[in-house]
Motif scaffolding. Structure first.
Motif, mmCIF file in Angstrom:
data_model
loop_
_atom_site.group_PDB
_atom_site.id
_atom_site.type_symbol
_atom_site.label_atom_id
_atom_site.label_comp_id
_atom_site.label_asym_id
_atom_site.label_seq_id
_atom_site.Cartn_x
_atom_site.Cartn_y
_atom_site.Cartn_z
ATOM 1 N N TYR A 1 0.805 -1.210 0.000
ATOM 2 C CA TYR A 1 0.000 0.000 0.000
ATOM 3 C C TYR A 1 0.844 1.269 0.000
ATOM 4 N N ALA A 2 2.022 1.210 0.592
ATOM 5 C CA ALA A 2 2.780 2.434 0.769
ATOM 6 C C ALA A 2 3.719 2.733 -0.386
ATOM 7 N N LEU A 3 4.257 1.719 -1.061
ATOM 8 C CA LEU A 3 5.248 1.908 -2.112
ATOM 9 C C LEU A 3 6.341 2.865 -1.663
ATOM 10 N N LEU A 4 7.034 2.502 -0.609
ATOM 11 C CA LEU A 4 8.064 3.354 -0.048
ATOM 12 C C LEU A 4 9.354 3.233 -0.830
ATOM 13 N N ASP A 5 10.121 4.295 -0.828
ATOM 14 C CA ASP A 5 11.435 4.347 -1.432
ATOM 15 C C ASP A 5 12.404 3.634 -0.494
ATOM 16 N N GLU A 6 13.523 3.111 -1.009
ATOM 17 C CA GLU A 6 14.488 2.401 -0.164
ATOM 18 C C GLU A 6 15.068 3.311 0.916
ATOM 19 N N ARG A 7 15.073 4.631 0.703
ATOM 20 C CA ARG A 7 15.563 5.567 1.717
ATOM 21 C C ARG A 7 14.653 5.589 2.937
ATOM 22 N N ASP A 8 13.452 5.089 2.805
ATOM 23 C CA ASP A 8 12.468 5.188 3.871
ATOM 24 C C ASP A 8 12.269 3.894 4.642
ATOM 25 N N ILE A 9 13.195 2.969 4.540
ATOM 26 C CA ILE A 9 13.085 1.698 5.257
ATOM 27 C C ILE A 9 13.026 1.939 6.767
ATOM 28 N N CYS A 10 13.710 2.969 7.255
ATOM 29 C CA CYS A 10 13.675 3.265 8.692
ATOM 30 C C CYS A 10 12.255 3.583 9.162
ATOM 31 N N LEU A 11 11.403 4.081 8.286
ATOM 32 C CA LEU A 11 10.021 4.372 8.660
ATOM 33 C C LEU A 11 9.243 3.099 8.977
ATOM 34 N N VAL A 12 9.619 1.981 8.333
ATOM 35 C CA VAL A 12 8.936 0.710 8.570
ATOM 36 C C VAL A 12 9.151 0.256 10.006
ATOM 37 N N GLN A 13 10.310 0.574 10.571
ATOM 38 C CA GLN A 13 10.582 0.205 11.957
ATOM 39 C C GLN A 13 9.850 1.114 12.946
ATOM 40 N N GLN A 14 9.564 2.333 12.523
ATOM 41 C CA GLN A 14 8.965 3.319 13.409
ATOM 42 C C GLN A 14 7.428 3.326 13.342
ATOM 43 N N PHE A 15 6.871 2.999 12.165
ATOM 44 C CA PHE A 15 5.431 3.110 11.959
ATOM 45 C C PHE A 15 4.822 1.787 11.513
ATOM 46 N N ALA A 16 3.511 1.668 11.725
ATOM 47 C CA ALA A 16 2.727 0.582 11.134
ATOM 48 C C ALA A 16 1.962 1.195 9.965
ATOM 49 N N TRP B 1 -1.856 4.770 5.125
ATOM 50 C CA TRP B 1 -1.898 5.458 6.411
ATOM 51 C C TRP B 1 -0.780 4.916 7.283
ATOM 52 N N ALA B 2 -0.039 5.783 7.938
ATOM 53 C CA ALA B 2 1.051 5.376 8.826
ATOM 54 C C ALA B 2 0.753 5.870 10.236
ATOM 55 N N TYR B 3 1.005 5.011 11.223
ATOM 56 C CA TYR B 3 0.799 5.441 12.609
ATOM 57 C C TYR B 3 1.805 4.759 13.521
ATOM 58 N N ASP B 4 2.124 5.437 14.593
ATOM 59 C CA ASP B 4 3.008 4.913 15.615
ATOM 60 C C ASP B 4 2.187 3.917 16.442
ATOM 61 N N VAL B 5 2.612 2.675 16.504
ATOM 62 C CA VAL B 5 1.853 1.617 17.178
ATOM 63 C C VAL B 5 1.619 1.952 18.647
ATOM 64 N N THR B 6 2.570 2.590 19.269
ATOM 65 C CA THR B 6 2.431 2.901 20.696
ATOM 66 C C THR B 6 1.386 3.982 20.952
ATOM 67 N N ARG B 7 1.068 4.808 19.955
ATOM 68 C CA ARG B 7 0.113 5.908 20.130
ATOM 69 C C ARG B 7 -1.250 5.607 19.517
ATOM 70 N N GLY B 8 -1.357 4.569 18.686
ATOM 71 C CA GLY B 8 -2.653 4.182 18.125
ATOM 72 C C GLY B 8 -2.911 4.728 16.725
ATOM 73 N N ARG B 9 -3.924 4.151 16.087
ATOM 74 C CA ARG B 9 -4.250 4.476 14.698
ATOM 75 C C ARG B 9 -4.660 5.928 14.487
ATOM 76 N N MET B 10 -5.378 6.488 15.442
ATOM 77 C CA MET B 10 -5.889 7.846 15.258
ATOM 78 C C MET B 10 -4.778 8.899 15.295
ATOM 79 N N SER B 11 -3.604 8.527 15.785
ATOM 80 C CA SER B 11 -2.490 9.470 15.863
ATOM 81 C C SER B 11 -1.682 9.509 14.571
ATOM 82 N N GLY B 12 -2.079 8.748 13.572
ATOM 83 C CA GLY B 12 -1.292 8.645 12.360
ATOM 84 C C GLY B 12 -1.529 9.754 11.360
ATOM 85 N N GLN B 13 -0.944 9.568 10.184
ATOM 86 C CA GLN B 13 -1.106 10.513 9.090
ATOM 87 C C GLN B 13 -0.947 9.773 7.775
#
Length: 189
Positions: A3-18, A37-49
């Motif tokens: 769903y996200a089609l992230l660039d290889e530069r953004d692999i660090c985002l996979v560790q930080q977000f769901a 949609w990306a969100y921090d697992v510790t803060r919940g889905r509604m905190s994402g963007q």
């Protein structure tokens, strides 16, 4: 993710977000679009963007008031930086037509053909097709790899799963391909 089609530069985002797909329905309830949609697992889905906003802010800076990030090719899950641009919020939404079915298959249908480099080409010879089922992002790796709808001979699918899932939408526009008929001539006298 798919769903996200992230660039290889953004692999660090996979560790930080769901990441997940999110369907946004316009305020009138007559159109919809699928976004990543990306969100921090510790803060919940509604905190994402939205992933496209996250990537823009990460690589290009903040988004000023009165501006929004849109997808140039109108594929809302294609979040490559080269596919993102800023536009004023007053502009008409690109992705919410009156009928979501028409968004995929109505007057807005454009069959796209791709060459081996993934570039869109105008002619149909030696081209690669994308799967017709909207949530699927698969594209042929070899010429004539995908199956074709047996009725209309136009819609192409990467497999039977996508073809079956797309049938409720496709059947509204699927018409049997007419065979060229030979006109009968009167016998010569």
């Amino acid at each position: 993710t798919k769903y996200a089609l992230l660039d290889e530069r953004d692999i660090c985002l996979v560790q930080q977000f769901a990441f997940e797909a999110r369907v946004d329905i316009d305020k009138d309830g007559i159109g919809a679009a699928i976004y990543a949609w990306a969100y921090d697992v510790t803060r919940g889905r509604m905190s994402g963007q939205y992933v496209h906003d996250l990537l823009w802010e990460t690589h290009r800076g903040g988004i000023a008031c009165g501006w929004r990030v849109v997808h140039i090719n109108q594929v809302t899950v294609d979040n490559r930086l080269e596919n993102l641009t800023l536009v004023p919020t007053q502009t008409t939404p690109l992705l919410l037509p009156a009928d979501p079915v028409e968004e995929q298959y109505g007057d807005f249908v454009v069959t796209r053909y791709f060459n081996s480099n993934g570039e869109v080409v105008e002619e149909e010879d030696d081209c690669y097709y994308e799967c017709r089922y909207a949530p699927c992002t698969n594209m042929e790796k070899e010429l004539r790899e995908f199956s074709i709808c047996g009725r209309c001979q136009e819609a192409r699918y990467c497999g039977t799963y996508c073809q079956q899932k797309d049938w409720p939408v496709h059947k509204k526009l699927c018409r049997e391909k007419r065979r060229p008929c030979l006109t009968e001539r009167p016998p010569e006298r």
